[in-house]
Design a protein around this motif. Structure first.
Motif, PDB file in Angstrom:
ATOM      1  N   GLU A 276     -57.935 -19.465  40.045  1.00  8.18           N
ATOM      2  CA  GLU A 276     -59.063 -19.939  39.236  1.00  8.18           C
ATOM      3  C   GLU A 276     -59.243 -21.449  39.414  1.00  8.18           C
ATOM      4  OE1 GLU A 276     -62.258 -19.581  36.472  1.00  8.18           O
ATOM      5  OE2 GLU A 276     -61.196 -18.138  37.723  1.00  8.18           O
ATOM      6  N   ARG A 277     -58.142 -22.187  39.424  1.00 11.80           N
ATOM      7  CA  ARG A 277     -58.211 -23.634  39.609  1.00 11.80           C
ATOM      8  C   ARG A 277     -58.844 -23.953  40.965  1.00 11.80           C
ATOM      9  NH1 ARG A 277     -56.277 -28.476  41.128  1.00 11.80           N
ATOM     10  NH2 ARG A 277     -55.687 -29.963  39.506  1.00 11.80           N
ATOM     11  N   PHE A 278     -58.406 -23.261  42.011  1.00 12.46           N
ATOM     12  CA  PHE A 278     -58.947 -23.538  43.339  1.00 12.46           C
ATOM     13  C   PHE A 278     -60.411 -23.134  43.454  1.00 12.46           C
ATOM     14  CE2 PHE A 278     -54.568 -24.298  44.648  1.00 12.46           C
ATOM     15  CZ  PHE A 278     -54.753 -25.428  45.428  1.00 12.46           C
ATOM     16  N   ARG A 279     -60.848 -22.116  42.732  1.00 15.93           N
ATOM     17  CA  ARG A 279     -62.281 -21.786  42.737  1.00 15.93           C
ATOM     18  C   ARG A 279     -63.086 -22.977  42.204  1.00 15.93           C
ATOM     19  NH1 ARG A 279     -60.389 -16.577  42.159  1.00 15.93           N
ATOM     20  NH2 ARG A 279     -60.121 -16.627  39.917  1.00 15.93           N
ATOM     21  N   HIS A 280     -62.575 -23.595  41.154  1.00 14.36           N
ATOM     22  CA  HIS A 280     -63.273 -24.749  40.575  1.00 14.36           C
ATOM     23  C   HIS A 280     -63.195 -25.969  41.496  1.00 14.36           C
ATOM     24  CE1 HIS A 280     -64.422 -23.080  36.698  1.00 14.36           C
ATOM     25  NE2 HIS A 280     -63.262 -22.441  36.716  1.00 14.36           N
ATOM     26  N   THR A 281     -62.047 -26.192  42.105  1.00 16.11           N
ATOM     27  CA  THR A 281     -61.947 -27.356  42.993  1.00 16.11           C
ATOM     28  C   THR A 281     -62.789 -27.165  44.256  1.00 16.11           C
ATOM     29  OG1 THR A 281     -59.870 -26.614  44.041  1.00 16.11           O
ATOM     30  CG2 THR A 281     -59.688 -28.075  42.114  1.00 16.11           C
ATOM     31  N   GLN A 282     -62.966 -25.915  44.684  1.00 11.86           N
ATOM     32  CA  GLN A 282     -63.864 -25.660  45.824  1.00 11.86           C
ATOM     33  C   GLN A 282     -65.295 -26.037  45.430  1.00 11.86           C
ATOM     34  OE1 GLN A 282     -62.944 -25.201  48.754  1.00 11.86           O
ATOM     35  NE2 GLN A 282     -61.314 -23.723  48.959  1.00 11.86           N
ATOM     36  N   ALA A 283     -65.690 -25.705  44.203  1.00 16.68           N
ATOM     37  CA  ALA A 283     -67.029 -26.074  43.733  1.00 16.68           C
ATOM     38  C   ALA A 283     -67.172 -27.593  43.675  1.00 16.68           C
ATOM     39  CB  ALA A 283     -67.293 -25.449  42.362  1.00 16.68           C
ATOM     40  N   VAL A 284     -66.114 -28.273  43.248  1.00 14.28           N
ATOM     41  CA  VAL A 284     -66.120 -29.737  43.240  1.00 14.28           C
ATOM     42  C   VAL A 284     -66.291 -30.247  44.673  1.00 14.28           C
ATOM     43  CG1 VAL A 284     -64.687 -31.799  42.868  1.00 14.28           C
ATOM     44  CG2 VAL A 284     -64.805 -30.030  41.101  1.00 14.28           C
ATOM     45  N   GLY A 285     -65.573 -29.660  45.598  1.00 18.57           N
ATOM     46  CA  GLY A 285     -65.671 -30.078  47.002  1.00 18.57           C
ATOM     47  C   GLY A 285     -67.073 -29.899  47.552  1.00 18.57           C
ATOM     48  N   ARG A 286     -67.707 -28.784  47.221  1.00 18.33           N
ATOM     49  CA  ARG A 286     -69.085 -28.557  47.686  1.00 18.33           C
ATOM     50  C   ARG A 286     -70.043 -29.573  47.060  1.00 18.33           C
ATOM     51  NH1 ARG A 286     -67.030 -23.352  47.404  1.00 18.33           N
ATOM     52  NH2 ARG A 286     -67.860 -22.959  45.321  1.00 18.33           N
ATOM     53  N   LEU A 287     -69.850 -29.861  45.779  1.00 18.64           N
ATOM     54  CA  LEU A 287     -70.683 -30.847  45.088  1.00 18.64           C
ATOM     55  C   LEU A 287     -70.499 -32.232  45.716  1.00 18.64           C
ATOM     56  CD1 LEU A 287     -72.563 -31.482  42.657  1.00 18.64           C
ATOM     57  CD2 LEU A 287     -70.476 -31.972  41.356  1.00 18.64           C
ATOM     58  N   LYS A 288     -69.256 -32.609  45.979  1.00 22.19           N
ATOM     59  CA  LYS A 288     -68.988 -33.906  46.608  1.00 22.19           C
ATOM     60  C   LYS A 288     -69.617 -33.977  47.996  1.00 22.19           C
ATOM     61  CE  LYS A 288     -64.592 -35.274  44.471  1.00 22.19           C
ATOM     62  NZ  LYS A 288     -63.173 -35.574  44.807  1.00 22.19           N
ATOM     63  N   ALA A 289     -69.445 -32.931  48.777  1.00 21.10           N
ATOM     64  CA  ALA A 289     -69.996 -32.924  50.139  1.00 21.10           C
ATOM     65  C   ALA A 289     -71.519 -33.028  50.114  1.00 21.10           C
ATOM     66  CB  ALA A 289     -69.553 -31.672  50.883  1.00 21.10           C
TER      67      ALA A 289
ATOM     68  N   ILE B 295     -57.577 -31.783  48.470  1.00 17.93           N
ATOM     69  CA  ILE B 295     -58.215 -32.767  49.347  1.00 17.93           C
ATOM     70  C   ILE B 295     -58.448 -32.175  50.737  1.00 17.93           C
ATOM     71  CG2 ILE B 295     -57.897 -34.990  50.521  1.00 17.93           C
ATOM     72  CD1 ILE B 295     -56.482 -35.935  47.907  1.00 17.93           C
ATOM     73  N   ARG B 296     -57.477 -31.424  51.233  1.00 24.02           N
ATOM     74  CA  ARG B 296     -57.639 -30.764  52.534  1.00 24.02           C
ATOM     75  C   ARG B 296     -58.852 -29.842  52.502  1.00 24.02           C
ATOM     76  NH1 ARG B 296     -56.504 -26.260  55.125  1.00 24.02           N
ATOM     77  NH2 ARG B 296     -55.475 -25.197  53.408  1.00 24.02           N
ATOM     78  N   HIS B 297     -59.001 -29.081  51.411  1.00 25.52           N
ATOM     79  CA  HIS B 297     -60.164 -28.199  51.261  1.00 25.52           C
ATOM     80  C   HIS B 297     -61.453 -29.010  51.220  1.00 25.52           C
ATOM     81  CE1 HIS B 297     -57.690 -24.724  49.265  1.00 25.52           C
ATOM     82  NE2 HIS B 297     -57.390 -24.907  50.519  1.00 25.52           N
ATOM     83  N   HIS B 298     -61.438 -30.112  50.445  1.00 21.87           N
ATOM     84  CA  HIS B 298     -62.642 -30.937  50.328  1.00 21.87           C
ATOM     85  C   HIS B 298     -63.031 -31.533  51.680  1.00 21.87           C
ATOM     86  CE1 HIS B 298     -62.287 -31.688  45.701  1.00 21.87           C
ATOM     87  NE2 HIS B 298     -62.328 -30.410  46.019  1.00 21.87           N
ATOM     88  N   GLU B 299     -62.036 -31.961  52.447  1.00 26.18           N
ATOM     89  CA  GLU B 299     -62.315 -32.509  53.782  1.00 26.18           C
ATOM     90  C   GLU B 299     -62.920 -31.431  54.679  1.00 26.18           C
ATOM     91  OE1 GLU B 299     -58.858 -35.971  53.809  1.00 26.18           O
ATOM     92  OE2 GLU B 299     -58.425 -34.007  54.692  1.00 26.18           O
ATOM     93  N   ALA B 300     -62.411 -30.221  54.599  1.00 24.37           N
ATOM     94  CA  ALA B 300     -62.945 -29.114  55.399  1.00 24.37           C
ATOM     95  C   ALA B 300     -64.371 -28.803  54.995  1.00 24.37           C
ATOM     96  CB  ALA B 300     -62.058 -27.870  55.262  1.00 24.37           C
ATOM     97  N   ILE B 301     -64.638 -28.811  53.708  1.00 21.01           N
ATOM     98  CA  ILE B 301     -65.993 -28.546  53.223  1.00 21.01           C
ATOM     99  C   ILE B 301     -66.935 -29.633  53.736  1.00 21.01           C
ATOM    100  CG2 ILE B 301     -67.459 -28.477  51.167  1.00 21.01           C
ATOM    101  CD1 ILE B 301     -64.998 -27.166  49.721  1.00 21.01           C
ATOM    102  N   ALA B 302     -66.502 -30.896  53.615  1.00 19.48           N
ATOM    103  CA  ALA B 302     -67.342 -32.018  54.053  1.00 19.48           C
ATOM    104  C   ALA B 302     -67.610 -31.951  55.560  1.00 19.48           C
ATOM    105  CB  ALA B 302     -66.669 -33.345  53.692  1.00 19.48           C
ATOM    106  N   ALA B 303     -66.645 -31.423  56.309  1.00 14.81           N
ATOM    107  CA  ALA B 303     -66.807 -31.303  57.755  1.00 14.81           C
ATOM    108  C   ALA B 303     -67.551 -30.026  58.145  1.00 14.81           C
ATOM    109  CB  ALA B 303     -65.437 -31.334  58.444  1.00 14.81           C
ATOM    110  N   GLY B 304     -67.982 -29.264  57.138  1.00 13.98           N
ATOM    111  CA  GLY B 304     -68.691 -28.027  57.418  1.00 13.98           C
ATOM    112  C   GLY B 304     -67.814 -26.896  57.876  1.00 13.98           C
ATOM    113  N   LYS B 305     -66.543 -26.954  57.540  1.00 12.78           N
ATOM    114  CA  LYS B 305     -65.574 -25.940  57.988  1.00 12.78           C
ATOM    115  C   LYS B 305     -65.004 -25.154  56.824  1.00 12.78           C
ATOM    116  CE  LYS B 305     -64.198 -28.826  61.863  1.00 12.78           C
ATOM    117  NZ  LYS B 305     -63.138 -29.661  62.409  1.00 12.78           N
ATOM    118  N   GLU B 306     -65.784 -24.986  55.781  1.00 11.19           N
ATOM    119  CA  GLU B 306     -65.293 -24.210  54.640  1.00 11.19           C
ATOM    120  C   GLU B 306     -65.065 -22.777  55.062  1.00 11.19           C
ATOM    121  OE1 GLU B 306     -66.466 -23.263  50.006  1.00 11.19           O
ATOM    122  OE2 GLU B 306     -67.964 -24.138  51.310  1.00 11.19           O
ATOM    123  N   GLY B 307     -63.950 -22.224  54.580  1.00 18.83           N
ATOM    124  CA  GLY B 307     -63.691 -20.847  54.965  1.00 18.83           C
ATOM    125  C   GLY B 307     -62.630 -20.197  54.200  1.00 18.83           C
TER     126      GLY B 307
END
Length: 105
Positions: free
Chosen positions: A35-48, A93-105
């Motif tokens: 659940e925490r990572f679902r929310h942090t993924q949303a944060v990463g997408r918002l930041k990106a 942070i690794r997830h956020h960097e991947a999202i910002a680089a367009g490599k979310e998965g």
């Protein structure tokens, strides 16, 4: 059955009960982390989407201080809690960097 066998069986039953409780707690931890990572993924997408940096050192420092206090209150080693949070933050942070680089998965 002699007293040694009875004591051993009682201890074995207590051990099984404790392990069941530990297994339940482990399951709860996994679901909470998911659940925490679902929310942090949303944060990463918002930041990106808003050109914000993946890491927020000020937020991280506040979280470390907060978690150390919570750990102390819960009678958990604050150093362990900080190491645990640091591991999670690195992964976020690794997830956020991947999202910002367009490599979310």
């Amino acid at each position: 059955m002699n007293s040694t066998q009875a004591r051993h069986e009682a201890a074995q039953q207590k051990l099984e009960d404790l392990r069941r409780s530990i297994d339940n707690i482990d399951a709860a931890l996994i679901y909470m982390l998911a659940e925490r990572f679902r929310h942090t993924q949303a944060v990463g997408r918002l930041k990106a989407a808003n050109d914000m940096p993946p890491a927020d050192p000020a937020r991280e420092a506040r979280q470390v201080a907060r978690l150390r206090q919570l750990a102390a209150t819960a009678r958990l080693d604050p150093d362990f809690a900080e190491k645990f949070l640091a591991f999670i933050i690195r992964e976020v942070i690794r997830h956020h960097e991947a999202i910002a680089a367009g490599k979310e998965g």
